[in-house]
Design a protein around this motif. Structure first.
Motif, PDB file in Angstrom:
ATOM      1  N   LEU A   1      -2.224  -3.943  -4.639  1.00  0.00           N
ATOM      2  CA  LEU A   1      -3.529  -3.297  -4.780  1.00  0.00           C
ATOM      3  C   LEU A   1      -3.941  -2.709  -3.437  1.00  0.00           C
ATOM      4  CD1 LEU A   1      -5.257  -6.120  -6.845  1.00  0.00           C
ATOM      5  CD2 LEU A   1      -4.250  -4.015  -7.716  1.00  0.00           C
ATOM      6  N   VAL A   2      -4.323  -1.445  -3.436  1.00  0.00           N
ATOM      7  CA  VAL A   2      -4.848  -0.786  -2.240  1.00  0.00           C
ATOM      8  C   VAL A   2      -6.267  -0.361  -2.582  1.00  0.00           C
ATOM      9  CG1 VAL A   2      -4.644   1.156  -0.646  1.00  0.00           C
ATOM     10  CG2 VAL A   2      -2.583  -0.021  -1.440  1.00  0.00           C
ATOM     11  N   ASP A   3      -7.211  -0.941  -1.866  1.00  0.00           N
ATOM     12  CA  ASP A   3      -8.631  -0.695  -2.139  1.00  0.00           C
ATOM     13  C   ASP A   3      -8.943  -0.929  -3.620  1.00  0.00           C
ATOM     14  OD1 ASP A   3      -8.995  -0.066   0.538  1.00  0.00           O
ATOM     15  OD2 ASP A   3      -8.710   2.084   0.203  1.00  0.00           O
ATOM     16  N   GLY A   4      -8.293  -1.945  -4.197  1.00  0.00           N
ATOM     17  CA  GLY A   4      -8.535  -2.334  -5.581  1.00  0.00           C
ATOM     18  C   GLY A   4      -7.774  -1.546  -6.624  1.00  0.00           C
ATOM     19  N   ARG A   5      -6.986  -0.579  -6.215  1.00  0.00           N
ATOM     20  CA  ARG A   5      -6.220   0.245  -7.157  1.00  0.00           C
ATOM     21  C   ARG A   5      -4.742  -0.123  -7.109  1.00  0.00           C
ATOM     22  NH1 ARG A   5      -9.768   2.870 -10.403  1.00  0.00           N
ATOM     23  NH2 ARG A   5     -11.383   3.892  -9.209  1.00  0.00           N
ATOM     24  N   ARG A   6      -4.097  -0.050  -8.264  1.00  0.00           N
ATOM     25  CA  ARG A   6      -2.664  -0.343  -8.340  1.00  0.00           C
ATOM     26  C   ARG A   6      -1.860   0.742  -7.636  1.00  0.00           C
ATOM     27  NH1 ARG A   6      -1.925  -1.172 -14.675  1.00  0.00           N
ATOM     28  NH2 ARG A   6      -3.538   0.426 -14.778  1.00  0.00           N
ATOM     29  N   VAL A   7      -0.918   0.311  -6.791  1.00  0.00           N
ATOM     30  CA  VAL A   7      -0.067   1.227  -6.041  1.00  0.00           C
ATOM     31  C   VAL A   7       1.343   0.667  -6.029  1.00  0.00           C
ATOM     32  CG1 VAL A   7       0.411   2.136  -3.725  1.00  0.00           C
ATOM     33  CG2 VAL A   7      -1.932   2.041  -4.546  1.00  0.00           C
ATOM     34  N   LYS A   8       2.310   1.537  -6.227  1.00  0.00           N
ATOM     35  CA  LYS A   8       3.708   1.134  -6.078  1.00  0.00           C
ATOM     36  C   LYS A   8       4.050   1.288  -4.601  1.00  0.00           C
ATOM     37  CE  LYS A   8       4.724   1.903 -10.826  1.00  0.00           C
ATOM     38  NZ  LYS A   8       5.403   2.679 -11.843  1.00  0.00           N
ATOM     39  N   SER A   9       4.182   0.160  -3.938  1.00  0.00           N
ATOM     40  CA  SER A   9       4.276   0.161  -2.476  1.00  0.00           C
ATOM     41  C   SER A   9       5.566   0.761  -1.947  1.00  0.00           C
ATOM     42  CB  SER A   9       4.086  -1.261  -1.935  1.00  0.00           C
ATOM     43  OG  SER A   9       5.090  -2.124  -2.405  1.00  0.00           O
ATOM     44  N   CYS A  10       6.561   0.969  -2.793  1.00  0.00           N
ATOM     45  CA  CYS A  10       7.795   1.609  -2.329  1.00  0.00           C
ATOM     46  C   CYS A  10       7.623   3.119  -2.205  1.00  0.00           C
ATOM     47  CB  CYS A  10       8.966   1.281  -3.249  1.00  0.00           C
ATOM     48  SG  CYS A  10       8.918   2.109  -4.862  1.00  0.00           S
ATOM     49  N   LEU A  11       6.535   3.666  -2.751  1.00  0.00           N
ATOM     50  CA  LEU A  11       6.339   5.114  -2.750  1.00  0.00           C
ATOM     51  C   LEU A  11       5.325   5.608  -1.730  1.00  0.00           C
ATOM     52  CD1 LEU A  11       6.259   5.961  -6.565  1.00  0.00           C
ATOM     53  CD2 LEU A  11       8.163   6.187  -4.956  1.00  0.00           C
ATOM     54  N   ILE A  12       4.602   4.708  -1.086  1.00  0.00           N
ATOM     55  CA  ILE A  12       3.534   5.144  -0.188  1.00  0.00           C
ATOM     56  C   ILE A  12       3.889   4.763   1.247  1.00  0.00           C
ATOM     57  CG2 ILE A  12       2.140   3.056  -0.516  1.00  0.00           C
ATOM     58  CD1 ILE A  12      -0.312   5.008  -0.518  1.00  0.00           C
ATOM     59  N   LEU A  13       3.655   5.692   2.154  1.00  0.00           N
ATOM     60  CA  LEU A  13       3.940   5.422   3.566  1.00  0.00           C
ATOM     61  C   LEU A  13       2.829   4.569   4.157  1.00  0.00           C
ATOM     62  CD1 LEU A  13       5.224   8.942   4.649  1.00  0.00           C
ATOM     63  CD2 LEU A  13       6.579   6.907   4.108  1.00  0.00           C
ATOM     64  N   ALA A  14       3.212   3.562   4.898  1.00  0.00           N
ATOM     65  CA  ALA A  14       2.240   2.623   5.470  1.00  0.00           C
ATOM     66  C   ALA A  14       1.261   3.316   6.408  1.00  0.00           C
ATOM     67  CB  ALA A  14       2.967   1.492   6.196  1.00  0.00           C
ATOM     68  N   VAL A  15       1.706   4.331   7.136  1.00  0.00           N
ATOM     69  CA  VAL A  15       0.811   5.002   8.092  1.00  0.00           C
ATOM     70  C   VAL A  15      -0.336   5.725   7.398  1.00  0.00           C
ATOM     71  CG1 VAL A  15       2.552   5.227   9.912  1.00  0.00           C
ATOM     72  CG2 VAL A  15       2.253   7.080   8.250  1.00  0.00           C
ATOM     73  N   THR A  16      -0.216   6.003   6.118  1.00  0.00           N
ATOM     74  CA  THR A  16      -1.301   6.674   5.396  1.00  0.00           C
ATOM     75  C   THR A  16      -2.399   5.697   5.001  1.00  0.00           C
ATOM     76  OG1 THR A  16      -0.311   6.387   3.193  1.00  0.00           O
ATOM     77  CG2 THR A  16       0.314   8.371   4.444  1.00  0.00           C
ATOM     78  N   LEU A  17      -2.191   4.419   5.240  1.00  0.00           N
ATOM     79  CA  LEU A  17      -3.143   3.393   4.810  1.00  0.00           C
ATOM     80  C   LEU A  17      -3.918   2.783   5.965  1.00  0.00           C
ATOM     81  CD1 LEU A  17      -0.917   1.712   2.110  1.00  0.00           C
ATOM     82  CD2 LEU A  17      -2.752   3.377   1.788  1.00  0.00           C
TER      83      LEU A  17
ATOM     84  N   VAL B   1      -5.315  -3.952   1.569  1.00  0.00           N
ATOM     85  CA  VAL B   1      -4.168  -4.185   0.687  1.00  0.00           C
ATOM     86  C   VAL B   1      -4.215  -5.633   0.220  1.00  0.00           C
ATOM     87  CG1 VAL B   1      -1.632  -4.217   0.551  1.00  0.00           C
ATOM     88  CG2 VAL B   1      -2.785  -2.494   1.960  1.00  0.00           C
ATOM     89  N   VAL B   2      -3.984  -5.834  -1.072  1.00  0.00           N
ATOM     90  CA  VAL B   2      -3.864  -7.189  -1.623  1.00  0.00           C
ATOM     91  C   VAL B   2      -2.493  -7.292  -2.262  1.00  0.00           C
ATOM     92  CG1 VAL B   2      -4.739  -8.886  -3.280  1.00  0.00           C
ATOM     93  CG2 VAL B   2      -6.336  -7.446  -2.000  1.00  0.00           C
ATOM     94  N   THR B   3      -1.742  -8.301  -1.843  1.00  0.00           N
ATOM     95  CA  THR B   3      -0.427  -8.578  -2.419  1.00  0.00           C
ATOM     96  C   THR B   3      -0.555  -9.792  -3.334  1.00  0.00           C
ATOM     97  OG1 THR B   3       0.263 -10.106  -0.681  1.00  0.00           O
ATOM     98  CG2 THR B   3       0.659  -7.752  -0.289  1.00  0.00           C
ATOM     99  N   VAL B   4       0.537 -10.155  -3.969  1.00  0.00           N
ATOM    100  CA  VAL B   4       0.506 -11.324  -4.850  1.00  0.00           C
ATOM    101  C   VAL B   4       0.099 -12.578  -4.071  1.00  0.00           C
ATOM    102  CG1 VAL B   4       2.969 -11.923  -4.607  1.00  0.00           C
ATOM    103  CG2 VAL B   4       1.718 -12.487  -6.739  1.00  0.00           C
ATOM    104  N   GLU B   5       0.432 -12.619  -2.793  1.00  0.00           N
ATOM    105  CA  GLU B   5       0.068 -13.772  -1.969  1.00  0.00           C
ATOM    106  C   GLU B   5      -1.446 -13.884  -1.786  1.00  0.00           C
ATOM    107  OE1 GLU B   5       4.191 -12.515  -0.373  1.00  0.00           O
ATOM    108  OE2 GLU B   5       2.378 -11.480  -1.028  1.00  0.00           O
ATOM    109  N   GLY B   6      -2.168 -12.793  -1.994  1.00  0.00           N
ATOM    110  CA  GLY B   6      -3.607 -12.786  -1.784  1.00  0.00           C
ATOM    111  C   GLY B   6      -4.432 -12.877  -3.058  1.00  0.00           C
ATOM    112  N   LEU B   7      -3.793 -13.074  -4.206  1.00  0.00           N
ATOM    113  CA  LEU B   7      -4.538 -13.145  -5.463  1.00  0.00           C
ATOM    114  C   LEU B   7      -5.321 -14.440  -5.617  1.00  0.00           C
ATOM    115  CD1 LEU B   7      -2.077 -11.550  -8.046  1.00  0.00           C
ATOM    116  CD2 LEU B   7      -4.056 -10.501  -6.918  1.00  0.00           C
ATOM    117  N   ALA B   8      -4.914 -15.487  -4.936  1.00  0.00           N
ATOM    118  CA  ALA B   8      -5.599 -16.781  -5.023  1.00  0.00           C
ATOM    119  C   ALA B   8      -5.418 -17.509  -3.701  1.00  0.00           C
ATOM    120  CB  ALA B   8      -5.028 -17.613  -6.166  1.00  0.00           C
ATOM    121  N   GLY B   9      -6.045 -18.660  -3.581  1.00  0.00           N
ATOM    122  CA  GLY B   9      -5.902 -19.469  -2.373  1.00  0.00           C
ATOM    123  C   GLY B   9      -4.534 -20.120  -2.308  1.00  0.00           C
TER     124      GLY B   9
END
Length: 183
Positions: free
Chosen positions: A66-82, A87-95
């Motif tokens: 999730l980028v700013d709450g929207r679904r994003v396929k992270s293999c398609l987006i360049l990190a420098v554009t963010l 960003v929320v990954t699966v590791e950040g969905l819960a405690g």
């Protein structure tokens, strides 16, 4: 390591840019090669290996975050554009010692087999449920406690960008529907 911030190692060549990524609530100051995808930055620079590299072409959805709450396929987006984005990954969905209601529903419905696609499925489902919640009739009336009742077909359509090679789709759909109804 500074409180709440981590510094990444600088990129090896002159084709790099400074990037401040807030991932799962922690800001990381990185110098990244301009060609680095978000997926590679997460996995190789930040050690967050929950997001998987499946096809590396945006077709399977195993890298969904999730980028700013929207679904994003992270293999398609360049990190420098963010730079400056959240960003929320699966590791950040819960405690660290708890499951989110969505994760608990996946466990209860056995919505995974090999588990490779599960992080992307979870992030996509979370983003999808948030998208639906913004447009759900209860949001208009102000009754945010009303459950969202999605059909199997709606869930399948909204989750169609995430593939499961083990074909656990009926269980994934059931888990997402349960999470939607319990919101």
């Amino acid at each position: 390591m500074r409180s709440g911030r981590e510094s990444g190692k600088p990129a090896d060549d002159a084709w790099s840019s400074p990037v401040a990524l807030t991932v799962n609530g922690t800001t990381h100051d990185l110098a990244l090669d301009n060609r680095t995808t978000l997926l590679d930055a997460l996995r190789e620079r930040l050690g967050l290996t929950g997001s998987k590299k499946g096809c590396d072409h945006g077709q399977c959805g195993s890298c969904t975050v999730l980028v700013d709450g929207r679904r994003v396929k992270s293999c398609l987006i360049l990190a420098v554009t963010l730079d400056g984005h959240a960003v929320v990954t699966v590791e950040g969905l819960a405690g660290p010692d708890e499951l989110s209601p969505l994760q608990a529903a996946f466990v209860a419905h056995d919505a995974f087999q090999c588990g490779y696609c599960t992080p992307g499925q979870l992030c996509s489902a979370r983003g999808m449920l948030d998208e639906v919640a913004r447009d759900w009739p209860s949001a208009v009336t102000g009754d945010l406690t009303a459950p969202m009742e999605l059909t199997d077909a709606e869930v399948r359509e909204r989750m169609s960008g995430n593939l499961c090679r083990c074909a656990a789709y009926p269980n994934i759909v059931a888990a997402v529907r349960e999470a939607a109804a319990s919101r």
